[in-house]
Design a protein around this motif. Structure first.
Motif, PDB file in Angstrom:
ATOM      1  N   LEU A   1     -30.330 -17.671  -3.552  1.00 15.18           N
ATOM      2  CA  LEU A   1     -31.143 -17.745  -2.340  1.00 15.18           C
ATOM      3  C   LEU A   1     -31.566 -16.357  -1.874  1.00 15.18           C
ATOM      4  CD1 LEU A   1     -32.222 -19.268   0.192  1.00 15.18           C
ATOM      5  CD2 LEU A   1     -29.933 -18.992   1.169  1.00 15.18           C
ATOM      6  N   ASP A   2     -32.858 -16.219  -1.558  1.00 16.73           N
ATOM      7  CA  ASP A   2     -33.395 -14.996  -0.962  1.00 16.73           C
ATOM      8  C   ASP A   2     -34.064 -15.386   0.352  1.00 16.73           C
ATOM      9  OD1 ASP A   2     -34.841 -12.712  -0.200  1.00 16.73           O
ATOM     10  OD2 ASP A   2     -35.083 -12.082  -2.284  1.00 16.73           O
ATOM     11  N   ARG A   3     -33.415 -15.055   1.458  1.00 19.10           N
ATOM     12  CA  ARG A   3     -33.888 -15.505   2.759  1.00 19.10           C
ATOM     13  C   ARG A   3     -35.176 -14.824   3.202  1.00 19.10           C
ATOM     14  NH1 ARG A   3     -30.167 -18.892   4.742  1.00 19.10           N
ATOM     15  NH2 ARG A   3     -28.012 -18.684   4.010  1.00 19.10           N
ATOM     16  N   ARG A   4     -35.622 -13.812   2.485  1.00 18.43           N
ATOM     17  CA  ARG A   4     -36.905 -13.193   2.813  1.00 18.43           C
ATOM     18  C   ARG A   4     -38.078 -14.103   2.454  1.00 18.43           C
ATOM     19  NH1 ARG A   4     -36.036  -7.738  -0.486  1.00 18.43           N
ATOM     20  NH2 ARG A   4     -35.291  -9.356  -1.930  1.00 18.43           N
ATOM     21  N   VAL A   5     -37.858 -15.030   1.539  1.00 23.85           N
ATOM     22  CA  VAL A   5     -38.925 -15.943   1.113  1.00 23.85           C
ATOM     23  C   VAL A   5     -38.999 -17.099   2.103  1.00 23.85           C
ATOM     24  CG1 VAL A   5     -39.648 -17.535  -0.699  1.00 23.85           C
ATOM     25  CG2 VAL A   5     -38.729 -15.291  -1.300  1.00 23.85           C
ATOM     26  N   LYS A   6     -40.195 -17.331   2.652  1.00 21.85           N
ATOM     27  CA  LYS A   6     -40.381 -18.313   3.721  1.00 21.85           C
ATOM     28  C   LYS A   6     -41.127 -19.563   3.273  1.00 21.85           C
ATOM     29  CE  LYS A   6     -38.525 -15.291   6.469  1.00 21.85           C
ATOM     30  NZ  LYS A   6     -37.099 -15.445   6.869  1.00 21.85           N
ATOM     31  N   SER A   7     -41.615 -19.596   2.047  1.00 21.41           N
ATOM     32  CA  SER A   7     -42.334 -20.768   1.551  1.00 21.41           C
ATOM     33  C   SER A   7     -42.301 -20.736   0.024  1.00 21.41           C
ATOM     34  CB  SER A   7     -43.789 -20.751   2.040  1.00 21.41           C
ATOM     35  OG  SER A   7     -44.531 -21.807   1.466  1.00 21.41           O
TER      36      SER A   7
ATOM     37  N   LEU B   1     -35.826 -27.587 -15.026  1.00 22.26           N
ATOM     38  CA  LEU B   1     -34.478 -28.010 -14.617  1.00 22.26           C
ATOM     39  C   LEU B   1     -34.525 -29.129 -13.580  1.00 22.26           C
ATOM     40  CD1 LEU B   1     -32.489 -24.663 -14.277  1.00 22.26           C
ATOM     41  CD2 LEU B   1     -32.759 -26.090 -16.299  1.00 22.26           C
ATOM     42  N   ALA B   2     -35.581 -29.927 -13.592  1.00 21.94           N
ATOM     43  CA  ALA B   2     -35.757 -30.929 -12.539  1.00 21.94           C
ATOM     44  C   ALA B   2     -34.595 -31.913 -12.463  1.00 21.94           C
ATOM     45  CB  ALA B   2     -37.064 -31.690 -12.755  1.00 21.94           C
ATOM     46  N   GLN B   3     -33.882 -32.128 -13.572  1.00 21.82           N
ATOM     47  CA  GLN B   3     -32.780 -33.092 -13.585  1.00 21.82           C
ATOM     48  C   GLN B   3     -31.426 -32.448 -13.278  1.00 21.82           C
ATOM     49  OE1 GLN B   3     -33.508 -36.311 -13.934  1.00 21.82           O
ATOM     50  NE2 GLN B   3     -35.660 -35.779 -14.200  1.00 21.82           N
ATOM     51  N   ALA B   4     -31.423 -31.162 -12.936  1.00 20.98           N
ATOM     52  CA  ALA B   4     -30.151 -30.444 -12.860  1.00 20.98           C
ATOM     53  C   ALA B   4     -29.760 -29.965 -11.473  1.00 20.98           C
ATOM     54  CB  ALA B   4     -30.183 -29.241 -13.801  1.00 20.98           C
ATOM     55  N   TYR B   5     -30.602 -30.155 -10.474  1.00 14.41           N
ATOM     56  CA  TYR B   5     -30.288 -29.560  -9.175  1.00 14.41           C
ATOM     57  C   TYR B   5     -29.276 -30.386  -8.388  1.00 14.41           C
ATOM     58  CZ  TYR B   5     -34.249 -26.631 -10.257  1.00 14.41           C
ATOM     59  OH  TYR B   5     -35.089 -25.757 -10.891  1.00 14.41           O
ATOM     60  N   ASP B   6     -28.390 -29.679  -7.714  1.00 13.61           N
ATOM     61  CA  ASP B   6     -27.409 -30.311  -6.849  1.00 13.61           C
ATOM     62  C   ASP B   6     -28.123 -30.895  -5.634  1.00 13.61           C
ATOM     63  OD1 ASP B   6     -24.470 -30.539  -5.865  1.00 13.61           O
ATOM     64  OD2 ASP B   6     -25.532 -29.531  -4.228  1.00 13.61           O
ATOM     65  N   ALA B   7     -27.955 -32.205  -5.408  1.00 12.61           N
ATOM     66  CA  ALA B   7     -28.694 -32.885  -4.342  1.00 12.61           C
ATOM     67  C   ALA B   7     -28.418 -32.274  -2.977  1.00 12.61           C
ATOM     68  CB  ALA B   7     -28.348 -34.368  -4.351  1.00 12.61           C
ATOM     69  N   GLN B   8     -27.173 -31.925  -2.698  1.00 16.06           N
ATOM     70  CA  GLN B   8     -26.844 -31.372  -1.394  1.00 16.06           C
ATOM     71  C   GLN B   8     -27.547 -30.044  -1.163  1.00 16.06           C
ATOM     72  OE1 GLN B   8     -25.314 -32.942   1.053  1.00 16.06           O
ATOM     73  NE2 GLN B   8     -25.712 -31.184   2.400  1.00 16.06           N
ATOM     74  N   SER B   9     -27.662 -29.246  -2.216  1.00 15.91           N
ATOM     75  CA  SER B   9     -28.343 -27.958  -2.063  1.00 15.91           C
ATOM     76  C   SER B   9     -29.812 -28.158  -1.713  1.00 15.91           C
ATOM     77  CB  SER B   9     -28.204 -27.116  -3.341  1.00 15.91           C
ATOM     78  OG  SER B   9     -29.032 -27.595  -4.396  1.00 15.91           O
ATOM     79  N   LEU B  10     -30.437 -29.211  -2.254  1.00 15.09           N
ATOM     80  CA  LEU B  10     -31.830 -29.494  -1.910  1.00 15.09           C
ATOM     81  C   LEU B  10     -31.961 -29.912  -0.451  1.00 15.09           C
ATOM     82  CD1 LEU B  10     -32.924 -31.497  -5.088  1.00 15.09           C
ATOM     83  CD2 LEU B  10     -33.384 -29.093  -4.563  1.00 15.09           C
ATOM     84  N   LYS B  11     -31.006 -30.702   0.028  1.00 14.48           N
ATOM     85  CA  LYS B  11     -31.039 -31.169   1.417  1.00 14.48           C
ATOM     86  C   LYS B  11     -30.869 -30.029   2.405  1.00 14.48           C
ATOM     87  CE  LYS B  11     -29.162 -35.697   0.164  1.00 14.48           C
ATOM     88  NZ  LYS B  11     -27.990 -36.618   0.270  1.00 14.48           N
TER      89      LYS B  11
ATOM     90  N   ILE C   1     -32.168 -26.911   2.016  1.00 13.37           N
ATOM     91  CA  ILE C   1     -33.236 -25.908   1.943  1.00 13.37           C
ATOM     92  C   ILE C   1     -33.991 -25.875   3.266  1.00 13.37           C
ATOM     93  CG2 ILE C   1     -35.422 -25.314   0.834  1.00 13.37           C
ATOM     94  CD1 ILE C   1     -34.261 -26.374  -1.768  1.00 13.37           C
ATOM     95  N   ALA C   2     -34.142 -24.692   3.819  1.00 16.15           N
ATOM     96  CA  ALA C   2     -34.673 -24.556   5.181  1.00 16.15           C
ATOM     97  C   ALA C   2     -36.163 -24.235   5.230  1.00 16.15           C
ATOM     98  CB  ALA C   2     -33.891 -23.471   5.926  1.00 16.15           C
ATOM     99  N   ILE C   3     -36.774 -23.911   4.093  1.00 11.76           N
ATOM    100  CA  ILE C   3     -38.172 -23.479   4.110  1.00 11.76           C
ATOM    101  C   ILE C   3     -39.077 -24.582   3.572  1.00 11.76           C
ATOM    102  CG2 ILE C   3     -37.483 -21.065   3.825  1.00 11.76           C
ATOM    103  CD1 ILE C   3     -38.435 -21.281   0.891  1.00 11.76           C
ATOM    104  N   PRO C   4     -40.388 -24.505   3.850  1.00 17.76           N
ATOM    105  CA  PRO C   4     -41.322 -25.482   3.289  1.00 17.76           C
ATOM    106  C   PRO C   4     -41.372 -25.390   1.765  1.00 17.76           C
ATOM    107  CG  PRO C   4     -42.321 -24.298   5.119  1.00 17.76           C
ATOM    108  CD  PRO C   4     -41.049 -23.571   4.777  1.00 17.76           C
TER     109      PRO C   4
ATOM    110  N   ALA D   1     -35.643 -32.579  -0.345  1.00 18.57           N
ATOM    111  CA  ALA D   1     -35.849 -31.366   0.462  1.00 18.57           C
ATOM    112  C   ALA D   1     -36.434 -31.758   1.822  1.00 18.57           C
ATOM    113  CB  ALA D   1     -36.776 -30.398  -0.264  1.00 18.57           C
ATOM    114  N   PRO D   2     -35.883 -31.244   2.922  1.00 22.54           N
ATOM    115  CA  PRO D   2     -36.283 -31.732   4.255  1.00 22.54           C
ATOM    116  C   PRO D   2     -37.674 -31.308   4.701  1.00 22.54           C
ATOM    117  CG  PRO D   2     -34.654 -29.985   4.453  1.00 22.54           C
ATOM    118  CD  PRO D   2     -34.746 -30.323   2.991  1.00 22.54           C
TER     119      PRO D   2
END
Length: 215
Positions: free
Chosen positions: A92-98, A106-116, A118-121, A146-147
């Protein structure tokens, strides 16, 4: 890259450090996913490749590769033996806003909770129509988790439509080298230039919308 450009005399004066976005395609899309806060899960990826033998999983099957344009043989890669901590670490790099993710790897490999979390668009774009998009890069499920996400597709395209337009004879040359992927061919008779025009509009609109100053 952000560190370098933000301090470079040629670029620093035109960079707004409070409005930085990232755009990634394919493996670059995977990098952009992780920069935004997604974390990969090694066991999930290994299970996916246990049964899916095409696209990204085919890379690990062993066979022929190239180093300095020379063919070499390589052994099968056991995904479960690679460095799990490194594979699953947060990038994670918090400087990135979008983030704009085009056919993200890796579409089948992401941890679902980590996607939920994510704070940016997140703007997800798949090349192709529903039902034609490979499991390796399909992003509709990622967008659903992703929210702050949106999802779009580009009809008449395929994964390789993002690449530059091929020169005359390019398809034949690739075929003569044994290339099996349709790198020069786009679906449904659309020109690659037309597909690029749609993509440019989608990316520009996404960044303008998500990085604008709040009213």
């Amino acid at each position: 890259m952000i560190d370098r450009l933000a301090t470079d005399p040629q670029f620093s004066s035109v960079i707004d450090r409070d409005h930085i976005g990232v755009v990634g395609f394919s493996l670059g899309g995977a990098a952009a996913m992780e920069i935004a806060g997604a974390r990969a899960n090694l066991e999930a990826y290994a299970r996916y490749c246990d049964t899916y033998k095409k696209w990204d999983c085919a890379w690990y099957a062993g066979g022929r590769a190239y180093v300095d344009d020379r063919p070499i043989a390589f052994d099968k890669v056991d995904l479960r033996k690679i460095d799990r901590a490194r594979f699953e670490q947060s990038n994670l790099d918090r400087r990135v806003k979008s983030a704009v993710l085009i056919d993200p790897g890796l579409a089948q490999a992401y941890d679902a909770q980590s996607l939920k979390e994510i704070a940016i668009p997140m703007t997800f774009i798949n090349l192709g129509s529903p039902g034609t998009i490979p499991a390796a890069v399909i992003a509709s499920g990622l967008a659903a988790l992703a929210p702050h996400a949106s999802y779009a597709t580009v009809a008449g395209a395929d994964h390789f439509s993002f690449l530059p337009e091929c020169k005359e004879g390019g398809a034949e040359l690739l075929k003569s080298f044994g290339e099996v992927d349709p790198i020069c061919n786009d679906g449904e008779g659309r020109s690659r230039a037309d597909i690029h025009s749609d993509l440019i509009d989608l990316v520009r609109e996404a960044l303008q919308l998500t990085l604008k100053e709040p009213s």
